[in-house]
Write an enzyme that holds these catalytic residues in place. Structure first.
Site, mmCIF file in Angstrom:
data_model
loop_
_atom_site.group_PDB
_atom_site.id
_atom_site.type_symbol
_atom_site.label_atom_id
_atom_site.label_comp_id
_atom_site.label_asym_id
_atom_site.label_seq_id
_atom_site.Cartn_x
_atom_site.Cartn_y
_atom_site.Cartn_z
ATOM 1 N N VAL A 11 42.666 37.814 33.441
ATOM 2 C CA VAL A 11 42.356 36.383 33.439
ATOM 3 C C VAL A 11 42.454 35.805 32.029
ATOM 4 O O VAL A 11 43.137 34.801 31.797
ATOM 5 C CB VAL A 11 40.958 36.136 34.056
ATOM 6 N N THR A 121 34.397 35.384 37.189
ATOM 7 C CA THR A 121 33.740 35.090 38.468
ATOM 8 C C THR A 121 32.272 35.503 38.369
ATOM 9 O O THR A 121 31.971 36.666 38.102
ATOM 10 C CB THR A 121 34.436 35.865 39.593
ATOM 11 N N LYS A 204 34.595 29.587 44.030
ATOM 12 C CA LYS A 204 35.344 30.829 43.796
ATOM 13 C C LYS A 204 34.947 31.902 44.823
ATOM 14 O O LYS A 204 35.798 32.538 45.452
ATOM 15 C CB LYS A 204 35.083 31.314 42.370
ATOM 16 N N ASN A 208 37.528 33.345 47.866
ATOM 17 C CA ASN A 208 37.904 34.754 47.994
ATOM 18 C C ASN A 208 37.349 35.365 49.279
ATOM 19 O O ASN A 208 38.011 36.170 49.926
ATOM 20 C CB ASN A 208 37.443 35.548 46.771
ATOM 21 N N CYS A 260 39.379 41.892 42.695
ATOM 22 C CA CYS A 260 38.634 40.668 43.027
ATOM 23 C C CYS A 260 37.970 40.676 44.395
ATOM 24 O O CYS A 260 36.740 40.600 44.490
ATOM 25 C CB CYS A 260 39.558 39.465 42.929
ATOM 26 N N ARG A 327 42.686 49.716 41.475
ATOM 27 C CA ARG A 327 41.272 49.552 41.838
ATOM 28 C C ARG A 327 41.139 49.241 43.338
ATOM 29 O O ARG A 327 41.823 48.391 43.863
ATOM 30 C CB ARG A 327 40.632 48.431 41.002
HETATM 31 C C1 UDX Z 1 43.047 37.664 44.780
HETATM 32 C C2 UDX Z 1 43.126 36.170 45.119
HETATM 33 O O1 UDX Z 1 44.306 35.926 45.900
HETATM 34 C C3 UDX Z 1 43.122 35.335 43.851
HETATM 35 O O2 UDX Z 1 43.106 33.956 44.189
HETATM 36 C C4 UDX Z 1 41.882 35.686 43.044
HETATM 37 O O3 UDX Z 1 41.841 34.972 41.840
HETATM 38 C C5 UDX Z 1 41.838 37.175 42.758
HETATM 39 O O4 UDX Z 1 41.902 37.903 43.991
HETATM 40 P P1 UDX Z 1 44.739 39.571 43.971
HETATM 41 O O5 UDX Z 1 43.576 40.506 44.099
HETATM 42 O O6 UDX Z 1 45.580 39.620 42.744
HETATM 43 O O7 UDX Z 1 44.225 38.047 44.099
HETATM 44 O O8 UDX Z 1 45.710 39.852 45.202
HETATM 45 P P2 UDX Z 1 46.149 39.187 46.587
HETATM 46 O O9 UDX Z 1 47.595 38.933 46.536
HETATM 47 O O10 UDX Z 1 45.287 38.063 46.965
HETATM 48 O O11 UDX Z 1 45.922 40.437 47.583
HETATM 49 C C6 UDX Z 1 44.649 41.059 47.704
HETATM 50 C C7 UDX Z 1 44.698 42.187 48.697
HETATM 51 O O12 UDX Z 1 44.824 41.697 50.025
HETATM 52 C C8 UDX Z 1 45.852 43.178 48.532
HETATM 53 O O13 UDX Z 1 45.358 44.499 48.726
HETATM 54 C C9 UDX Z 1 46.825 42.820 49.633
HETATM 55 O O14 UDX Z 1 47.614 43.906 50.044
HETATM 56 C C10 UDX Z 1 45.871 42.364 50.711
HETATM 57 N N1 UDX Z 1 46.481 41.422 51.674
HETATM 58 C C11 UDX Z 1 46.850 40.176 51.275
HETATM 59 C C12 UDX Z 1 46.670 41.819 52.990
HETATM 60 O O15 UDX Z 1 46.333 42.944 53.381
HETATM 61 N N2 UDX Z 1 47.212 40.914 53.872
HETATM 62 C C13 UDX Z 1 47.570 39.662 53.505
HETATM 63 O O16 UDX Z 1 48.050 38.918 54.384
HETATM 64 C C14 UDX Z 1 47.392 39.285 52.166
#
Ligand code: UDX
Length: 434
Positions: A11, A121, A204, A208, A260, A327
């Site tokens: 971030v 966060t 936030k 999430n 996150c 993670r």
């Molecule tokens: C997330 C939020 O999207 C972001 O707005 C916040 O600031 C931080 O957390 P991130 O953790 O980088 O971002 O990844 P993201 O693309 O959101 O995916 C999170 C997890 O969900 C991944 O393990 C992904 O594989 C899973 N996922 C996502 C699914 O299993 N199905 C989906 O349809 C979308």
């Protein structure tokens, strides 16, 4: 504006670099001297597509500097953004010790009225607490104003998300402070939502948690599809066309990981309990995600009876593609499950193998390519949908494996194609190809 960003994680570093790109004078501060010296050489300590080039460009333009010296970083800042980590404690609550340490260090250096923006966060009420920590330690004539400005960027697309985000949330106690922070983002031309501080903190967590809820919900529908003979890809497509629901975050899989979602939903659940509120849906989101992560392991166990001595391959180790972050990745649970069963485990990931090696050492083998990982394997698990994994030729899988059996947690292949190549194919929420 002259801004100091505290914390050079995902971030902090992305925010600092992007704010430099739009014309601000940025100092990124971190107590980790090693990270700062890497950054001073223009080397990004994190894997994020495009970030290295953007850092170098802004160092060259003189708008981006790095420091681990608090006097240099804080004394001339017009505004300070805090973006340090708030990892989960054992009990699920957010660990605010880095934030508190940063607040104390800031208080020791500032000589004039200043706005302190929390990007990390944090549980509702934290901005007020951090504001008091700083205010109590500075001379009474200096006024500290807190602003909550949560971050919504995703790993792997962080720079794009910063420039093209859906909204910027700014929570402030006074209109003036909110406006000043809003002005920093003005060149991005994104919608700005002004709120009070507690509401910004809550936005936030609520965002999430809702996204995590969408994933756990579609995963439950997928599990039911398997039982009743429907196909989750077709179901998701049909459901997602309803504008009130939307297509995004309806991909069934092996659950969500990362830095996150898991941390934030646990923290919100903990917060709810502290306020004597039983947040039933959130607890279910957590439970469903826990179960989903080793679903493929149980499918394999059921298929083989015993996995002892089986040569297994894992393709993809990160929690999602285009990041080196492992993670809360499902891969870690599945590797552990397989080792406990006495299986032989070979893994491949385009970027995360050094991190996984630190955890498992010589208990598992590391292949140089997905093709090499598949040689003589008796079962292949696909856990991350990296482009280079999705594009493996099915013929190659068939030729390289002893018996071609895939357990795909990301639905990378079509059922028809796998059938054509005579591959046994278990995926998520779709019929098994025998
Ligand atoms: C997330 C939020 O999207 C972001 O707005 C916040 O600031 C931080 O957390 P991130 O953790 O980088 O971002 O990844 P993201 O693309 O959101 O995916 C999170 C997890 O969900 C991944 O393990 C992904 O594989 C899973 N996922 C996502 C699914 O299993 N199905 C989906 O349809 C979308």
């Amino acid at each position: 504006m002259k801004i100091t960003i505290t914390g050079t994680g995902y971030v902090g570093l992305v925010t600092g670099t992007c704010l430099a790109e739009i014309g601000h004078q940025i100092t990124c501060f971190d107590i980790d001297k090693e990270k700062i010296s890497l950054l001073n050489e223009g080397i990004s300590p994190i894997y994020e597509p495009g970030l290295g080039e953007l850092i170098q460009r802004n160092i060259d333009s003189g708008r981006l500097t790095f420091s681990s010296n608090p006097v240099e970083a804080y004394s001339n800042a017009e505004c300070i953004f805090i973006a340090v980590g708030t990892p989960a404690n054992e009990d699920g609550s957010a660990n605010l010790s880095f934030l508190e340490a940063a607040a104390i260090q800031i208080a020791e250096q500032i000589k004039k009225d200043i706005i302190v923006v929390i990007k990390s966060t944090v549980p509702v009420g934290t901005n007020e607490r951090i504001g008091s920590i700083i205010q109590e330690r500075v001379p009474p004539n200096i006024k500290i104003e807190m602003v909550s400005n949560p971050e919504f960027l995703r790993e792997g697309t962080a720079i794009h998300d910063t420039f093209h985000g859906d909204r910027i949330v700014i929570g402030a106690n006074t209109e003036e402070a909110g406006k000043q922070i809003g002005n920093i983002y003005e060149p991005l031309h994104l919608p700005i939502v002004h709120t009070d501080i507690r509401s910004a903190e809550m936005i936030k967590y609520a965002s999430n948690s809702f996204l995590a809820l969408k994933i756990s919900f579609i995963n439950e529908i997928a599990n039911l599809c398997e039982k009743i003979g429907a196909d989750i890809d077709q179901v998701s497509a049909g459901v997602g066309l309803d504008n009130r629901i939307g297509k995004k975050f309806l991909n069934a899989g092996i659950g969500f990981g990362g830095s996150c979602f898991p941390k934030d939903i646990h923290a919100l659940n903990y917060l709810a309990k502290e306020f004597d509120y039983d947040f039933k849906i959130l607890q279910s989101v957590i439970d469903v995600n826990y179960r989903q992560k080793d679903l493929l392991f149980y499918k394999a166990k059921e298929h083989f009876g015993s996995l002892a001595g089986k040569r297994t391959t894992i393709l993809g180790l990160t929690f999602k593609p285009n990041t080196d972050d492992i993670r809360e990745a499902a891969s870690l649970r599945i590797i552990q499950d397989l080792l406990l069963e006495g299986a032989v485990v070979t893994v491949f990931d385009p970027v995360a193998m050094p991190k996984v090696e630190k955890l498992f050492g010589d208990k598992i083998s590391f292949a140089v390519s997905s093709e090499q990982a598949l040689v003589d394997a008796e079962a292949a698990f696909i856990l991350t949908e990296w482009d280079e994994i999705k594009s493996i030729k099915l013929k190659e899988i068939k030729d390289k494996m002893t018996e071609p059996i895939i357990f795909d947690g990301r639905n990378c292949f079509s059922l028809e194609e796998t059938k054509k190549y005579g591959i046994r194919y278990y995926s998520i929420g779709r019929p098994v190809v025998q």
